[in-house]
Design an enzyme around this catalytic site. Structure first.
Site, PDB file in Angstrom:
ATOM      1  N   CYS A  29      40.480  39.822  48.018  1.00 19.28           N
ATOM      2  CA  CYS A  29      39.341  39.823  48.859  1.00 19.28           C
ATOM      3  C   CYS A  29      39.271  41.115  49.463  1.00 19.28           C
ATOM      4  CB  CYS A  29      39.258  38.717  49.911  1.00 19.28           C
ATOM      5  SG  CYS A  29      39.594  37.151  49.241  1.00 19.28           S
ATOM      6  N   ARG A  60      38.758  45.522  43.777  1.00 19.14           N
ATOM      7  CA  ARG A  60      39.753  44.773  44.150  1.00 19.14           C
ATOM      8  C   ARG A  60      39.516  43.255  43.469  1.00 19.14           C
ATOM      9  NH1 ARG A  60      42.538  46.331  48.695  1.00 19.14           N
ATOM     10  NH2 ARG A  60      43.378  44.163  49.294  1.00 19.14           N
ATOM     11  N   TRP A 116      37.479  36.380  46.423  1.00 18.86           N
ATOM     12  CA  TRP A 116      37.894  35.778  45.310  1.00 18.86           C
ATOM     13  C   TRP A 116      38.267  34.294  45.723  1.00 18.86           C
ATOM     14  CZ3 TRP A 116      37.125  38.210  40.682  1.00 18.86           C
ATOM     15  CH2 TRP A 116      37.349  37.397  39.443  1.00 18.86           C
ATOM     16  N   ASN A 142      41.095  37.472  54.734  1.00 12.07           N
ATOM     17  CA  ASN A 142      41.732  38.005  53.503  1.00 12.07           C
ATOM     18  C   ASN A 142      43.064  37.231  53.722  1.00 12.07           C
ATOM     19  OD1 ASN A 142      40.005  39.649  52.653  1.00 12.07           O
ATOM     20  ND2 ASN A 142      41.256  41.422  52.914  1.00 12.07           N
ATOM     21  N   GLY A 143      43.665  36.754  52.769  1.00  8.15           N
ATOM     22  CA  GLY A 143      44.865  35.918  52.553  1.00  8.15           C
ATOM     23  C   GLY A 143      44.702  34.510  52.639  1.00  8.15           C
ATOM     24  N   GLU A 559      54.611  47.359  29.202  1.00  6.93           N
ATOM     25  CA  GLU A 559      53.599  47.730  29.564  1.00  6.93           C
ATOM     26  C   GLU A 559      52.080  47.633  28.564  1.00  6.93           C
ATOM     27  OE1 GLU A 559      51.105  49.660  32.468  1.00  6.93           O
ATOM     28  OE2 GLU A 559      52.804  48.432  32.483  1.00  6.93           O
ATOM     29  N   LYS A 563      48.728  45.752  29.440  1.00  3.38           N
ATOM     30  CA  LYS A 563      47.543  46.408  29.698  1.00  3.38           C
ATOM     31  C   LYS A 563      46.603  45.776  28.639  1.00  3.38           C
ATOM     32  CE  LYS A 563      47.955  49.130  32.637  1.00  3.38           C
ATOM     33  NZ  LYS A 563      48.688  48.023  33.268  1.00  3.38           N
ATOM     34  N   GLU A 566      45.622  42.128  30.170  1.00  3.45           N
ATOM     35  CA  GLU A 566      44.940  42.503  31.428  1.00  3.45           C
ATOM     36  C   GLU A 566      43.475  42.686  31.081  1.00  3.45           C
ATOM     37  OE1 GLU A 566      47.414  44.413  34.813  1.00  3.45           O
ATOM     38  OE2 GLU A 566      47.062  45.600  33.296  1.00  3.45           O
ATOM     39  N   HIS A 582      65.464  36.500  16.351  1.00  2.00           N
ATOM     40  CA  HIS A 582      65.928  35.503  17.247  1.00  2.00           C
ATOM     41  C   HIS A 582      64.844  34.612  17.735  1.00  2.00           C
ATOM     42  CE1 HIS A 582      69.943  37.218  17.146  1.00  2.00           C
ATOM     43  NE2 HIS A 582      69.511  38.299  17.539  1.00  2.00           N
ATOM     44  N   LYS A 681      43.620  44.635  42.286  1.00  7.62           N
ATOM     45  CA  LYS A 681      44.419  45.661  42.398  1.00  7.62           C
ATOM     46  C   LYS A 681      45.771  45.654  43.269  1.00  7.62           C
ATOM     47  CE  LYS A 681      45.032  50.188  41.228  1.00  7.62           C
ATOM     48  NZ  LYS A 681      45.432  50.349  39.840  1.00  7.62           N
TER      49      LYS A 681
END
Length: 686
Positions: A29, A60, A116, A142-143, A559, A563, A566, A582, A681
């Protein structure tokens, strides 16, 4: 435990709340607030301020947005599912709030929010701001309030409160109303009321509140989630008395500093404030920021607390623009030749081969005698730690550990006073990393921070450290912060090994390679873009992708996989190529794309063997290589040729075409590149 609770609600509600506390919830948020005193502003100007502030917070991640402004005796709340542009349409163009947009006010406060969903589905009813009974208290949050279920049940069952949303935020708004009337209303000022409410709210949160009971006043408080107060440079002639003066404001309830300001901005992110002012104060946990009658005051219930200091915000407004690029992510990918140089500027002398990290100078003797170095981080920052781990193993004569912050907290491992714990975070607000920091601080360890945000919680909570200086990164999927993390952590390895005679030549090799890094980044991006676009076209329908790497390229495979997943929402797995036999080899077939890193280093032959095994199972490997290797040409379906650099920095070069690949795949799939679904973010709640 349940039986010990007074007025406990049903066991289902109680245990559901406890389970919610354990869930890895993510706050995406954004909060923005504006206040002015004896400054003529139209309602349209105020709405523009608020909605533009929300636009700066879009990266965000969010699913709904809303604003609240004064409009006569009862404030107007406008909320909308979808993006900020949809909110602008409703608030300004359609004027569904029936606001007189041309009406001029001299003193008012407004709040705004991007949400969100965590409690309740994305819809107008669950969007912020939320109001209490009779709309006496209106707030953005927020939170997460971890004890919201018990509190909500108490307010419903004992006092008949009615709730219209599914959110924990509405519970906080109603709690303000309950505490206010329980205490006899006007007997408490806004700050005292908020201090009492904060005592009943568990969890990590940031709040911004306005009230018809306290007209013209704006209040913000925080615990765990970031909040920043911005004060425009041009202010009235009243002297500023910041720290140490006793407030004479009629609503004072504690010692605080007073700052005269005819305008005020509050946000959860400095990006939303940067275009209005560079003068900011970073709020600490349990701080309350109170604005009324042209004065800003800070309060904190802790007796030894110190009001936040004003500092200068180092963000250029141009950094918040996409410029000639279609997306922020693409802009930030192409900025990496500049950002890595900025990360090195003033820290390395390429002629004398000397490395200096200013914050480390007084602490180097004790740091070198630490029993071990423990790197603790999450996500892309964790991958950056993996990227430099082999170099620290090679150059630094002490044990090196790399820890996933959430797993570290789950295990509660042994930490001693002689440990040096290094916390790496792009935002400096990552909740798991901050909780791990607190865990290590309680055990007396040395705390070191590496963040990209000046004034962030990690930079303020550690003993010393270094900023990345990579510039603002708006895209949720980190690109330039990752490469700058590798650069700055590499500088730390060089600094810690500066006295080693046996490592001298190796250090010179690395320093010389750092000098050429900006130009190699430009060459790589320019040289691979066209080929990567073609590969993206071929892979756009893929259902799963495997990425292989080992040694210095193990971090690259992790990474690259992060990416791709995401941005494309395609299952992608980064696998150490030494583990291929394996189990993961069973996944290889003609329809599963495999990407492998095979640039020149001591493990090249082993990396090539993995590619050959993939080919033998009818796989079609896409290989990132730096040499014209005959065996690779025979085994690979496609080779992406990149420039060669020193092995420990090759990961910077190798990740560039993968950043481009993930970007172009996302564009082809019609995804939101800068704000991928379900992601934030800054992950500021566990």
């Amino acid at each position: 435990l349940y039986c010990q609770k007074e007025d406990a609600p049903s066991p289902t509600l109680y245990y559901t709340t406890r389970l919610l506390y354990l869930l890895p919830l993510i706050t995406m948020c954004g909060i923005f607030g504006y206040g002015h005193f004896q400054q003529r502003r139209t309602n349209k100007q105020i709405l523009d301020y608020l909605i533009t502030g929300l636009k700066r917070l879009e990266y965000r991640g969010y699913d709904s947005a809303g604003v609240c402004i004064d409009n006569g005796p009862v404030p107007v709340v406008i909320r909308q599912k979808g993006n900020v542009d949809a909110l602008r349409q409703v608030a300004l163009e359609e004027n569904k709030g029936k606001i007189n947009l041309d009406s001029v006010t001299e003193t008012s406060v407004g709040i705004a929010h991007t949400r969100w969903a965590t409690h309740g589905e994305p819809c107008e009813r669950n969007a912020h701001p939320h109001s209490s009974k009779d709309a006496e208290f209106i707030l953005c949050h927020n939170g997460i309030m971890t004890n919201y279920a018990q509190t909500k049940a108490f307010l419903i069952e004992k006092h008949g409160y009615v709730f219209v949303s599914d959110t924990d935020t509405e519970v906080v708004a109603q709690l303000f109303h309950y505490v206010y009337h329980l205490a006899g209303g006007s007997k408490m000022n806004f700050v005292e009321l908020t201090q009492q409410v904060m005592e009943h709210v568990d969890g990590a949160y940031a709040l911004i509140v306005k009230s018809t009971k306290y007209p013209g006043e704006l209040l913000a408080c925080k615990k765990g989630s970031p909040l920043i107060v911005g004060i425009p440079e041009k202010q009235p002639g009243t002297p500023h008395k910041q720290n140490g003066s006793t407030s004479t404001h009629p609503h004072s309830s504690a010692v605080s500093g007073r700052i005269a300001c005819d305008e005020l901005f509050i946000s959860s992110d400095a990006n939303a404030i940067a275009e209005h002012t560079k003068k900011v104060a970073y709020m600490e946990d349990n701080d309350i920021a109170f604005y009324a009658e042209g004065y800003l005051e800070f309060f904190n219930s802790k007796p030894d607390s110190v009001p936040p200091q004003l500092s200068q915000l180092d963000i250029a407004v141009s950094q918040l623009s996409k410029g000639k690029y279609e997306h922020f992510m693409l802009k930030e990918i192409y900025e990496q030749n500049e950002s890595v140089m900025t990360s090195m500027r003033g820290r390395i002398n390429f002629e004398s081969k000397a490395v200096t990290l200013g914050g480390f100078i007084p602490h180097l003797p004790s740091l070198k005698t630490s029993s071990r170095l423990v790197f603790i981080s999450c996500g892309t920052s964790l991958n950056a730690c993996y990227a430099v781990r082999p170099l620290f193993d090679e150059l630094v004569n002490m044990p090196i550990n790399v820890e996933n912050a959430s797993d570290f907290l789950d295990r509660t491992p042994f930490v001693s006073r002689s440990d040096a714990c290094i916390f790496v975070s792009q935002s400096g607000e990552t909740a798991d990393t901050l909780r791990a920091l607190e865990y290590c601080r309680d055990r007396g360890a040395t705390l070191i921070g590496f963040t990209n945000v000046v004034g962030s919680s990690i930079s303020r909570s550690t003993h010393f450290g270094a900023h990345l200086n990579a510039g603002v990164e708006v895209g949720v999927a980190s690109t330039k912060a990752y490469t700058s993390q590798i650069i700055v952590l590499t500088l730390l390895a060089l600094l810690l090994s500066a006295d080693s005679v046996s490592k001298h030549q190796r250090r010179i090799e690395i320093i010389n390679a750092l000098a050429t890094m900006p130009s190699l980044i430009s060459d790589t991006l320019n040289g691979t873009t066209s080929q990567v676009k073609n590969i993206a076209t071929d892979l756009v329908a893929a259902k799963s992708v495997i990425v292989l790497g080992r040694g210095f390229q193990y971090a690259s495979c992790l990474e690259a996989a992060l990416k791709i997943k995401e941005l494309t929402y395609v299952h992608t797995e980064g696998i150490n190529s030494g583990e291929l036999k394996h189990g993961p080899l069973a996944l290889i077939d003609a329809d599963t794309p495999v990407i492998a890193f095979c640039t020149k280093d001591a493990l090249l032959d082993r990396a090539k063997a993995a590619v050959q095994q993939v080919r033998a199972r009818k796989g079609k490997p896409i290989v990132v290589a730096s040499d014209d290797d005959i065996e690779l040409k025979e085994a690979a379906e496609v080779i992406i040729k990149v420039p060669q650099t020193v092995d420990c920095l090759q990961c910077i070069i190798n990740i560039l075409p993968m950043q481009l690949l993930s970007y172009h795949l996302a564009v082809l799939r019609g995804n939101n590149v800068d704000c991928p679904r379900n992601l934030a973010k800054s992950v500021t709640v566990q």
